[in-house]
Design a protein around this motif. Structure first.
Motif, short mmCIF file in Angstrom:
data_model
loop_
_atom_site.label_atom_id
_atom_site.label_comp_id
_atom_site.label_asym_id
_atom_site.label_seq_id
_atom_site.Cartn_x
_atom_site.Cartn_y
_atom_site.Cartn_z
N ALA A 108 0.87 -1.40 -0.11
CA ALA A 108 0.02 -0.31 0.16
C ALA A 108 0.60 1.64 0.00
O ALA A 108 1.65 1.38 0.82
N THR A 112 -1.30 10.05 1.90
CA THR A 112 -2.89 9.90 1.56
C THR A 112 -3.70 10.50 0.31
O THR A 112 -4.80 10.81 0.98
N ASP A 117 -0.79 4.86 -7.62
CA ASP A 117 0.88 4.30 -7.24
C ASP A 117 1.68 4.31 -9.25
O ASP A 117 0.83 3.94 -9.92
#
Length: 140
Positions: A108, A112, A117
């Motif tokens: 992960a 935030t 990614d």
């Protein structure tokens, strides 16, 4: 520093107060050259490809422990390859992956804001393309 090598500097960034991310010189790794980080500190650029950087929010003690585990696992990979032991190699590669997950380089994402990614993408195919191009066009 190698002859002819230059040190890159980034604008001061209070979120990433480490060398290379907060106004200091880009980190050098065993004199193999500069480790180029994206301006937001999420990725390093290696041969034009983005690779996720470690989580800058890790406590220094945890980071050191995880890096030591990663280096141990990489040595296990080398040893397993040299011995030809397929089971040991698979175990060592799992240990490398586990250490990278703990460092935030895999698994992960550690940011935030919901950004995807982009790891393993070529930098010129990402939102960092203009920034990266500006590095090569602004050389003295």
């Amino acid at each position: 520093m190698r002859a002819g090598a230059t040190t890159l500097f980034w604008p001061v960034c209070p979120v990433f107060p480490v060398a290379g991310l907060g106004g200091g010189p880009v980190r050098r790794v065993a004199d193999r050259g500069a480790v180029l980080h994206t301006p937001d500190g999420r990725y390093i650029v290696v041969r034009g490809r983005l690779w996720r950087a470690s989580d800058p929010g890790l406590e220094p003690e945890n980071r050191a422990r995880h890096v030591a585990a990663l280096m141990d696992a990489r040595r296990m990979v080398k040893s397993a390859k040299a011995s030809g032991d397929a089971a040991a190699l698979a175990e060592a590669r799992r240990a490398v992956d586990a250490a990278k997950v703990l460092l935030g380089e895999r698994g992960a994402v550690w940011w935030t804001d919901g950004a995807p990614d982009l790891g393993r993408h070529m930098v010129h195919n990402t939102p960092y393309a203009a920034w990266f191009a500006s590095l090569t066009t602004n050389k003295p």
